[in-house]
Scaffold this motif. Structure first.
Motif, short mmCIF file in Angstrom:
data_model
loop_
_atom_site.label_atom_id
_atom_site.label_comp_id
_atom_site.label_asym_id
_atom_site.label_seq_id
_atom_site.Cartn_x
_atom_site.Cartn_y
_atom_site.Cartn_z
N UNK A 1 0.83 -1.20 0.00
CA UNK A 1 0.00 0.00 0.00
C UNK A 1 0.87 1.25 0.00
N UNK A 2 0.34 2.28 -0.64
CA UNK A 2 1.05 3.56 -0.62
C UNK A 2 1.07 4.12 0.79
N UNK A 3 2.13 4.82 1.12
CA UNK A 3 2.25 5.42 2.44
C UNK A 3 2.93 6.78 2.33
N UNK A 4 2.14 7.84 2.38
CA UNK A 4 2.70 9.18 2.33
C UNK A 4 3.57 9.46 3.55
N UNK A 5 3.17 8.90 4.71
CA UNK A 5 3.93 9.16 5.93
C UNK A 5 5.31 8.52 5.87
N UNK A 6 5.40 7.31 5.29
CA UNK A 6 6.71 6.66 5.15
C UNK A 6 7.61 7.46 4.21
N UNK A 7 7.05 7.94 3.12
CA UNK A 7 7.83 8.74 2.17
C UNK A 7 8.30 10.03 2.83
N UNK A 8 7.43 10.64 3.64
CA UNK A 8 7.81 11.87 4.34
C UNK A 8 9.00 11.60 5.28
N UNK A 9 8.94 10.50 6.02
CA UNK A 9 10.04 10.17 6.93
C UNK A 9 11.33 9.95 6.14
N UNK A 10 11.21 9.27 5.01
CA UNK A 10 12.39 9.02 4.18
C UNK A 10 13.00 10.33 3.69
N UNK A 11 12.15 11.23 3.17
CA UNK A 11 12.65 12.50 2.65
C UNK A 11 13.26 13.35 3.75
N UNK A 12 12.62 13.40 4.91
CA UNK A 12 13.17 14.19 6.02
C UNK A 12 14.54 13.68 6.42
N UNK A 13 14.68 12.36 6.49
CA UNK A 13 15.96 11.78 6.88
C UNK A 13 17.03 12.04 5.82
N UNK A 14 16.67 11.88 4.55
CA UNK A 14 17.64 12.06 3.47
C UNK A 14 18.05 13.53 3.31
N UNK A 15 17.11 14.44 3.45
CA UNK A 15 17.47 15.86 3.36
C UNK A 15 18.38 16.27 4.52
N UNK A 16 18.14 15.70 5.70
CA UNK A 16 19.03 15.98 6.83
C UNK A 16 20.44 15.46 6.54
N UNK A 17 20.52 14.28 5.93
CA UNK A 17 21.83 13.72 5.55
C UNK A 17 22.51 14.60 4.51
N UNK A 18 21.75 15.04 3.49
CA UNK A 18 22.31 15.90 2.46
C UNK A 18 22.85 17.20 3.05
N UNK A 19 22.13 17.74 4.01
CA UNK A 19 22.57 18.98 4.66
C UNK A 19 23.91 18.78 5.36
N UNK A 20 24.09 17.61 6.00
CA UNK A 20 25.36 17.31 6.68
C UNK A 20 26.46 17.01 5.68
N UNK A 21 26.16 16.16 4.69
CA UNK A 21 27.19 15.73 3.74
C UNK A 21 27.70 16.88 2.86
N UNK A 22 26.84 17.85 2.57
CA UNK A 22 27.21 18.97 1.72
C UNK A 22 27.42 20.23 2.56
N UNK A 23 28.05 20.08 3.72
CA UNK A 23 28.13 21.18 4.67
C UNK A 23 28.89 22.39 4.11
N UNK A 24 29.83 22.17 3.18
CA UNK A 24 30.60 23.30 2.65
C UNK A 24 29.70 24.21 1.81
N UNK A 25 28.82 23.64 1.03
CA UNK A 25 27.95 24.46 0.18
C UNK A 25 26.64 24.79 0.85
N UNK A 26 26.37 24.19 2.00
CA UNK A 26 25.09 24.43 2.70
C UNK A 26 25.28 25.28 3.95
N UNK A 27 26.49 25.77 4.19
CA UNK A 27 26.80 26.46 5.44
C UNK A 27 25.91 27.68 5.69
#
Length: 397
Positions: A179-205
């Motif tokens: 079944x589709x799950x918007x809440x699961x996708x939201x959790x995934x995106x929130x976690x991945x965007x947080x990771x991207x913010x950390x991994x790209x810290x030089x350009x995201x400062x």
């Protein structure tokens, strides 16, 4: 999901020796199958696994399925290798005979405790509908006898596979829909965007949090339609160390364009093209007109009968035209015409409406729009000046 699969494995119900996990393209079936296989392997309960891949010289060939499974099982059961040495021609026999002689009979002799699980993923990617059904019928045949094996099968809900389970294996299987799950996708995106913010810290400062904004996150979750394929495509595109994540996100949201004609949804587009390309060329003009109605007018609710009346098609034409697209469309059975046809993925509508992405499958061409406009005006004429001919007695719009 994995807990549900483990409960199926642990159950003693003889009528559930096969579990069919199904869901649309991009729902995450292979990811679940891989995770389930890893858990079974850790517990010593994985007999063998086979992951089909369309077009692959060996992984797309259904005739190699049971021989490959037997090869993996031979680590536990040496009798399998001995049998092939005694009769090498067994590898050229029917799938049912291979399954019976190479897998079932040795397992009946050597496995005495808990059953082993055979994982078969992507059955719909096996070359040929007939061999897909032959695989299922072979499994259904052997599990009617006492055998210490269970079969986990994952695929898209293609009509011929669904019909085989429904009419040929009804007494031996249980099914589970992703079944589709918007809440699961939201959790995934929130976690991945947080990771991207950390991994790209030089350009995201200098980029303030929260990033992205809640409004942008809401739009991405809505675009995903509750499935992971869109969300994972977005993250892969943004996670490029040669670019600023903020600039890549602007491209996704349409606020900027790429400088090198790189499409952020290339992988997603290839999935849609692969599915649509299976439709015969001669049938595509009618298909594109039907898809245009679903994409452009479907927000008002489109059933089989609505579309057939509007386009002046014969009863059953829409069902036949969409038969091969159940992995991207929600297509109710013809006898349930009160139910509407919907897109599984909102991103499919974007794809079909963008000529640079959909190419031959673009539904917004002048020819198609002119034809549909003509049909709409004709429908208004019927409503204003008299009854339409033959069976087209009303148009719901």
């Amino acid at each position: 999901m994995l807990d549900d699969l483990w409960n199926w494995y642990s159950s003693d119900d003889p009528n559930h020796r096969i579990l069919w996990l199904y869901g649309p393209a991009g729902a995450g079936k292979s990811a679940i199958a891989q995770s389930f296989s890893q858990r079974l392997e850790a517990e010593g309960r994985l007999g063998a696994s086979f992951f089909f891949k369309r077009g692959h010289p060996s992984r797309g060939n259904g005739n190699k399925l049971f021989a490959t499974i037997a090869y993996q099982l031979a680590v536990r059961i040496p009798e399998i290798s001995q049998m092939v040495e005694r009769d090498p021609t067994i590898l050229d026999r029917s799938l049912l005979l291979q399954l019976q002689r190479l897998i079932v009979e040795p397992c009946q002799q050597f496995i005495r405790d808990h059953p082993l699980i055979i994982v078969i993923d992507g059955l719909d990617e096996c070359e040929g509908k007939n061999i897909q059904q032959e695989i299922l019928f072979s499994i259904g045949k052997v599990i009617q006898q006492p055998v210490p094996l269970r079969f986990f099968v994952a695929s898209r809900p293609e009509p011929h596979i669904h019909e085989t389970f429904k009419f040929g294996l009804a007494s031996f299987h249980c099914s589970k829909n992703i079944d589709k799950s918007f809440e699961d996708v939201r959790k995934y995106l929130e976690d991945e965007f947080a990771r991207l913010y950390r991994d790209h810290h030089h350009t995201m400062a200098l980029v303030p949090l929260p990033w992205p904004s809640p409004a942008v996150l809401d739009q991405l979750v809505e675009k995903s339609s509750g499935y992971f394929i869109y969300a994972s495509t977005v993250i892969k595109f943004i996670d490029d160390k040669d670019y600023r994540p903020t600039e890549r996100l602007d491209i996704i949201m349409g606020a900027a364009s790429t400088q090198d004609d790189e499409s952020p949804f290339w992988a997603l587009d290839q999935l849609y093209i692969q599915i649509l390309s299976q439709i015969r060329s001669a049938a595509r003009p009618r298909l594109l007109r039907i898809l245009a109605v679903i994409v452009d007018i479907g927000l008002f609710g489109a059933t089989h009968t609505h579309i057939e009346q509007l386009l002046e098609l014969n009863p059953g034409d829409v069902h036949l035209a969409l038969r091969g697209l159940h992995s991207v469309l929600i297509v109710p059975p013809p006898d349930e015409d009160v139910l509407q046809i919907h897109l599984h993925h909102a991103s499919l509508g974007d794809f079909l409406s963008d000529p640079t992405r959909s190419c031959d499958f673009y539904v917004g061409s002048e020819h198609i729009r002119t034809h549909i406009t003509h049909q709409i005006l004709k429908a208004f004429t019927y409503c204003t000046h008299g009854s339409p001919p033959l069976e087209y007695d009303h148009v719901a719009w």
